[in-house]
Design a protein around this motif. Structure first.
Motif, PDB file in Angstrom:
ATOM      1  N   SER A 104       0.873  -1.176   0.000  1.00 19.86           N
ATOM      2  CA  SER A 104       0.000   0.000   0.000  1.00 19.86           C
ATOM      3  C   SER A 104       0.906   1.220   0.000  1.00 19.86           C
ATOM      4  O   SER A 104       2.107   1.109   0.290  1.00 19.86           O
ATOM      5  CB  SER A 104      -0.888   0.001   1.247  1.00 19.86           C
ATOM      6  OG  SER A 104      -0.093   0.163   2.415  1.00 19.86           O
ATOM      7  N   PRO A 105       0.393   2.406  -0.304  1.00 21.21           N
ATOM      8  CA  PRO A 105       1.247   3.602  -0.264  1.00 21.21           C
ATOM      9  C   PRO A 105       1.960   3.808   1.071  1.00 21.21           C
ATOM     10  O   PRO A 105       3.167   4.089   1.071  1.00 21.21           O
ATOM     11  CB  PRO A 105       0.260   4.734  -0.582  1.00 21.21           C
ATOM     12  CG  PRO A 105      -0.752   4.088  -1.468  1.00 21.21           C
ATOM     13  CD  PRO A 105      -0.934   2.706  -0.899  1.00 21.21           C
ATOM     14  N   PRO A 106       1.304   3.657   2.240  1.00 23.75           N
ATOM     15  CA  PRO A 106       2.049   3.808   3.500  1.00 23.75           C
ATOM     16  C   PRO A 106       3.163   2.771   3.654  1.00 23.75           C
ATOM     17  O   PRO A 106       4.232   3.084   4.171  1.00 23.75           O
ATOM     18  CB  PRO A 106       0.965   3.619   4.569  1.00 23.75           C
ATOM     19  CG  PRO A 106      -0.301   3.981   3.904  1.00 23.75           C
ATOM     20  CD  PRO A 106      -0.145   3.519   2.492  1.00 23.75           C
ATOM     21  N   ILE A 107       2.902   1.550   3.222  1.00 21.95           N
ATOM     22  CA  ILE A 107       3.929   0.508   3.300  1.00 21.95           C
ATOM     23  C   ILE A 107       5.127   0.880   2.438  1.00 21.95           C
ATOM     24  O   ILE A 107       6.284   0.761   2.859  1.00 21.95           O
ATOM     25  CB  ILE A 107       3.348  -0.853   2.870  1.00 21.95           C
ATOM     26  CG1 ILE A 107       2.451  -1.423   3.973  1.00 21.95           C
ATOM     27  CG2 ILE A 107       4.462  -1.849   2.518  1.00 21.95           C
ATOM     28  CD1 ILE A 107       1.736  -2.700   3.585  1.00 21.95           C
ATOM     29  N   LEU A 108       4.875   1.345   1.220  1.00 23.59           N
ATOM     30  CA  LEU A 108       5.964   1.721   0.321  1.00 23.59           C
ATOM     31  C   LEU A 108       6.749   2.889   0.902  1.00 23.59           C
ATOM     32  O   LEU A 108       7.981   2.947   0.800  1.00 23.59           O
ATOM     33  CB  LEU A 108       5.394   2.082  -1.052  1.00 23.59           C
ATOM     34  CG  LEU A 108       6.417   2.339  -2.161  1.00 23.59           C
ATOM     35  CD1 LEU A 108       7.341   1.151  -2.350  1.00 23.59           C
ATOM     36  CD2 LEU A 108       5.695   2.657  -3.480  1.00 23.59           C
ATOM     37  N   PHE A 109       6.043   3.819   1.523  1.00 20.74           N
ATOM     38  CA  PHE A 109       6.704   4.960   2.161  1.00 20.74           C
ATOM     39  C   PHE A 109       7.661   4.489   3.265  1.00 20.74           C
ATOM     40  O   PHE A 109       8.815   4.931   3.341  1.00 20.74           O
ATOM     41  CB  PHE A 109       5.643   5.905   2.730  1.00 20.74           C
ATOM     42  CG  PHE A 109       6.205   7.010   3.581  1.00 20.74           C
ATOM     43  CD1 PHE A 109       6.812   8.106   2.996  1.00 20.74           C
ATOM     44  CD2 PHE A 109       6.129   6.953   4.960  1.00 20.74           C
ATOM     45  CE1 PHE A 109       7.336   9.130   3.786  1.00 20.74           C
ATOM     46  CE2 PHE A 109       6.646   7.958   5.752  1.00 20.74           C
ATOM     47  CZ  PHE A 109       7.255   9.054   5.160  1.00 20.74           C
ATOM     48  N   ARG A 167      -7.195   2.386   0.288  1.00 23.20           N
ATOM     49  CA  ARG A 167      -6.960   3.706  -0.302  1.00 23.20           C
ATOM     50  C   ARG A 167      -7.674   4.782   0.521  1.00 23.20           C
ATOM     51  O   ARG A 167      -7.099   5.827   0.846  1.00 23.20           O
ATOM     52  CB  ARG A 167      -7.481   3.726  -1.743  1.00 23.20           C
ATOM     53  CG  ARG A 167      -7.350   5.093  -2.418  1.00 23.20           C
ATOM     54  CD  ARG A 167      -7.741   5.000  -3.865  1.00 23.20           C
ATOM     55  NE  ARG A 167      -9.150   4.730  -4.009  1.00 23.20           N
ATOM     56  CZ  ARG A 167     -10.068   5.677  -4.184  1.00 23.20           C
ATOM     57  NH1 ARG A 167      -9.723   6.936  -4.228  1.00 23.20           N
ATOM     58  NH2 ARG A 167     -11.332   5.368  -4.317  1.00 23.20           N
ATOM     59  N   VAL A 168      -8.932   4.514   0.883  1.00 24.05           N
ATOM     60  CA  VAL A 168      -9.692   5.496   1.654  1.00 24.05           C
ATOM     61  C   VAL A 168      -9.082   5.682   3.028  1.00 24.05           C
ATOM     62  O   VAL A 168      -8.896   6.793   3.503  1.00 24.05           O
ATOM     63  CB  VAL A 168     -11.164   5.036   1.793  1.00 24.05           C
ATOM     64  CG1 VAL A 168     -11.926   5.973   2.717  1.00 24.05           C
ATOM     65  CG2 VAL A 168     -11.820   4.988   0.427  1.00 24.05           C
ATOM     66  N   ARG A 169      -8.727   4.541   3.661  1.00 23.55           N
ATOM     67  CA  ARG A 169      -8.153   4.649   4.999  1.00 23.55           C
ATOM     68  C   ARG A 169      -6.808   5.350   4.980  1.00 23.55           C
ATOM     69  O   ARG A 169      -6.442   6.071   5.899  1.00 23.55           O
ATOM     70  CB  ARG A 169      -8.018   3.250   5.621  1.00 23.55           C
ATOM     71  CG  ARG A 169      -9.339   2.611   5.986  1.00 23.55           C
ATOM     72  CD  ARG A 169      -9.124   1.440   6.935  1.00 23.55           C
ATOM     73  NE  ARG A 169      -8.307   0.417   6.360  1.00 23.55           N
ATOM     74  CZ  ARG A 169      -8.793  -0.622   5.668  1.00 23.55           C
ATOM     75  NH1 ARG A 169     -10.086  -0.736   5.474  1.00 23.55           N
ATOM     76  NH2 ARG A 169      -7.973  -1.543   5.179  1.00 23.55           N
ATOM     77  N   SER A 170      -6.073   5.173   3.891  1.00 20.90           N
ATOM     78  CA  SER A 170      -4.771   5.826   3.792  1.00 20.90           C
ATOM     79  C   SER A 170      -4.921   7.334   3.757  1.00 20.90           C
ATOM     80  O   SER A 170      -4.157   8.067   4.365  1.00 20.90           O
ATOM     81  CB  SER A 170      -4.039   5.339   2.529  1.00 20.90           C
ATOM     82  OG  SER A 170      -3.755   3.974   2.629  1.00 20.90           O
ATOM     83  N   LEU A 171      -5.926   7.808   3.030  1.00 24.22           N
ATOM     84  CA  LEU A 171      -6.151   9.243   2.959  1.00 24.22           C
ATOM     85  C   LEU A 171      -6.525   9.792   4.341  1.00 24.22           C
ATOM     86  O   LEU A 171      -6.072  10.843   4.754  1.00 24.22           O
ATOM     87  CB  LEU A 171      -7.267   9.538   1.952  1.00 24.22           C
ATOM     88  CG  LEU A 171      -6.925   9.256   0.485  1.00 24.22           C
ATOM     89  CD1 LEU A 171      -8.148   9.466  -0.383  1.00 24.22           C
ATOM     90  CD2 LEU A 171      -5.780  10.136   0.019  1.00 24.22           C
ATOM     91  N   THR A 172      -7.360   9.057   5.047  1.00 22.61           N
ATOM     92  CA  THR A 172      -7.759   9.487   6.380  1.00 22.61           C
ATOM     93  C   THR A 172      -6.555   9.512   7.316  1.00 22.61           C
ATOM     94  O   THR A 172      -6.368  10.435   8.088  1.00 22.61           O
ATOM     95  CB  THR A 172      -8.823   8.530   6.942  1.00 22.61           C
ATOM     96  OG1 THR A 172      -9.921   8.500   6.042  1.00 22.61           O
ATOM     97  CG2 THR A 172      -9.294   8.983   8.304  1.00 22.61           C
ATOM     98  N   PHE A 173      -5.729   8.505   7.203  1.00 22.70           N
ATOM     99  CA  PHE A 173      -4.541   8.415   8.051  1.00 22.70           C
ATOM    100  C   PHE A 173      -3.611   9.585   7.822  1.00 22.70           C
ATOM    101  O   PHE A 173      -3.046  10.150   8.752  1.00 22.70           O
ATOM    102  CB  PHE A 173      -3.824   7.086   7.756  1.00 22.70           C
ATOM    103  CG  PHE A 173      -2.455   7.004   8.376  1.00 22.70           C
ATOM    104  CD1 PHE A 173      -1.334   6.935   7.579  1.00 22.70           C
ATOM    105  CD2 PHE A 173      -2.296   7.022   9.753  1.00 22.70           C
ATOM    106  CE1 PHE A 173      -0.086   6.870   8.131  1.00 22.70           C
ATOM    107  CE2 PHE A 173      -1.051   6.954  10.312  1.00 22.70           C
ATOM    108  CZ  PHE A 173       0.064   6.885   9.503  1.00 22.70           C
TER     109      PHE A 173
END
Length: 443
Positions: A104-109, A167-173
């Motif tokens: 996911s984007p946070p994981i890649l970050f 994706r939605v949760r990532s934006l909220t995070f």
């Protein structure tokens, strides 16, 4: 040693494609030991599907890991600790590359920030692209007005639910972190030490956890990505530099079950196999009812999503709201004539649905809408089903099959013959070079 990590899936999510990649990596690197890091429940699912598909993978070790659903602050902290520990183990093993079955984007970050540490700087990564990759096209999840197919609200789109929710949760995070980072700055720096700058500076980047930004952030040749079909790379090139991102193609690896003889039916049997799309199916069912057809037929829903369908005649919901074991799903698919694929034009442009591979596996012709994913497999010179431009045409074809079932037997037979040819073409053994190239770097 081949290090494989599945940091998102639990239980029976993606176990079919993941087992395919594990087997493909075994074929590509036959002498190397394989070590799979995944949730204990997913490891069990992978073992079960390999046993079911009668595939034996030698010299493999399974290492259970724990993580929360991606998107929460707790999950983010867990991933920092998890990957820091994993990378330390990899370095000690003198291995310098890791194959990620999902991300996911946070994981890649987190991975990219950890790689900035000197002891992890030599690590290289290959990542399999799934539903989140659709987000590089901002129009993907915006249903445009389409008079040829009845528009379906975004909340009913049969996209990968886990990918969409992450994706939605990532934006909220992202928003949450920006508000609390001034409190947690010292904690991150003193206990995690995963980057060289202050956490506040990192989170000032706008859209940090969007897919596009995560892919482009600190990108080097040490990162490679794997698209699951050629059309994905072609479509992605309209939105992002696919060569710069080192995007390779490996056709979604699938074990195909042994061919079974098609059972003879007295009347046509259609089926949704998997998630499907209940709202579109309901519209189709209602239009068929309005036609007052005189011949018997059945539409079988072999999946959990049955909202609005159970009250309709000729529709049989096998397991409403309950996940079926694969053996049970296969049993219910044995006598089906046609799989119904209801993905519309704007879906699966930058990802690949396993549903079409399931159709090949069970040797079932498909009725579908114009869709890049299904079109890729339904070749003009080797058709495996019928493409419909709109819902009216879709229903008319179904009605014609219902009313003239015997006349379609030779057509279905030809479709099944073509499916057998495609199964040979798309067998995992034919993707070995692609898998090897996607996970190899010149020393």
């Amino acid at each position: 040693m081949i290090i494989i990590c599945e940091p998102l899936c639990k239980e029976i999510s993606h176990e079919k494609v993941n087992s395919g990649f594990i087997y493909g990596l075994r074929l590509a690197f036959p002498k190397d030991k394989i070590r799979l890091y995944a949730a204990a429940s997913h490891i069990e699912a992978v073992k079960n599907i390999l046993l079911h598909d009668q595939v034996f993978i030698s010299n493999i070790e399974y290492i259970p890991i724990k993580f929360s659903d991606t998107g929460s602050l707790k999950a983010f902290l867990q991933y920092i600790i998890l990957f820091n520990k994993l990378f330390n183990q990899v370095v000690k093993l003198k291995v310098n590359k890791i194959f990620f079955l999902s991300f996911s984007p946070p994981i890649l970050f987190v991975i990219k920030k950890l790689k900035k540490r000197q002891k992890f700087s030599a690590l290289k990564f290959s990542f399999v692209l799934h539903g989140d990759f659709e987000n590089i096209n901002t129009k993907t999840y915006q249903m445009e007005e389409d008079t040829t197919i009845d528009p379906v609200p975004p909340d009913s789109m049969p996209i990968d639910v886990r990918s969409f929710s992450s994706r939605v949760r990532s934006l909220t995070f992202s928003k949450v972190v920006k508000k609390i980072c001034f409190v947690t700055e010292r904690y991150y720096e003193n206990t995690v030490n995963y980057c060289n700058s202050k956490i506040t500076g990192l989170f000032e980047i706008s859209g940090l956890f969007e897919t596009r930004e995560a892919l482009l952030l600190n990108h080097t040749n040490d990162y490679r990505y794997i698209a699951l079909a050629p059309y994905i790379v072609a479509n992605a090139s309209k939105f992002i530099d696919v060569e710069k991102l080192n995007i390779h193609t490996v056709l979604l690896p699938t074990f195909f079950i042994a061919p079974k003889e098609q059972l003879n039916n007295e009347y046509p049997k259609f089926a949704i196999f998997g998630f499907g799309n209940p709202k579109i199916l309901r519209k189709i069912a209602l239009k068929l009812i309005d036609m007052q057809l005189t011949q018997k037929y059945e539409i079988r829903v072999i999946g959990m999503a049955t909202s609005g369908l159970q009250d309709l005649p000729n529709i049989f919901c096998v397991s409403p709201g309950k996940r079926l074991p694969r053996v049970e799903m296969e049993k219910w698919a044995d006598d089906i004539d046609i799989f119904l694929n209801l993905y519309t034009k704007n879906q699966y442009q930058l990802s690949c649905s396993n549903s079409i591979l399931e159709a090949l596996s069970y040797i079932k012709p498909v009725f579908h809408f114009d869709n890049d994913c299904v079109n890729f497999f339904n070749h003009n010179n080797k058709p495996i089903g019928i493409c419909n431009s709109n819902i009216v045409q879709y229903v008319e074809y179904m009605a014609d099959v219902i009313q003239n079932y015997s006349n379609y037997q030779n057509v279905f037979k030809k479709f099944r013959e073509n499916i057998l040819l495609l199964r040979e073409e798309y067998a995992i053994k034919n993707s070995v070079d692609d898998i090897r190239n996607a996970f190899s770097w010149q020393e």
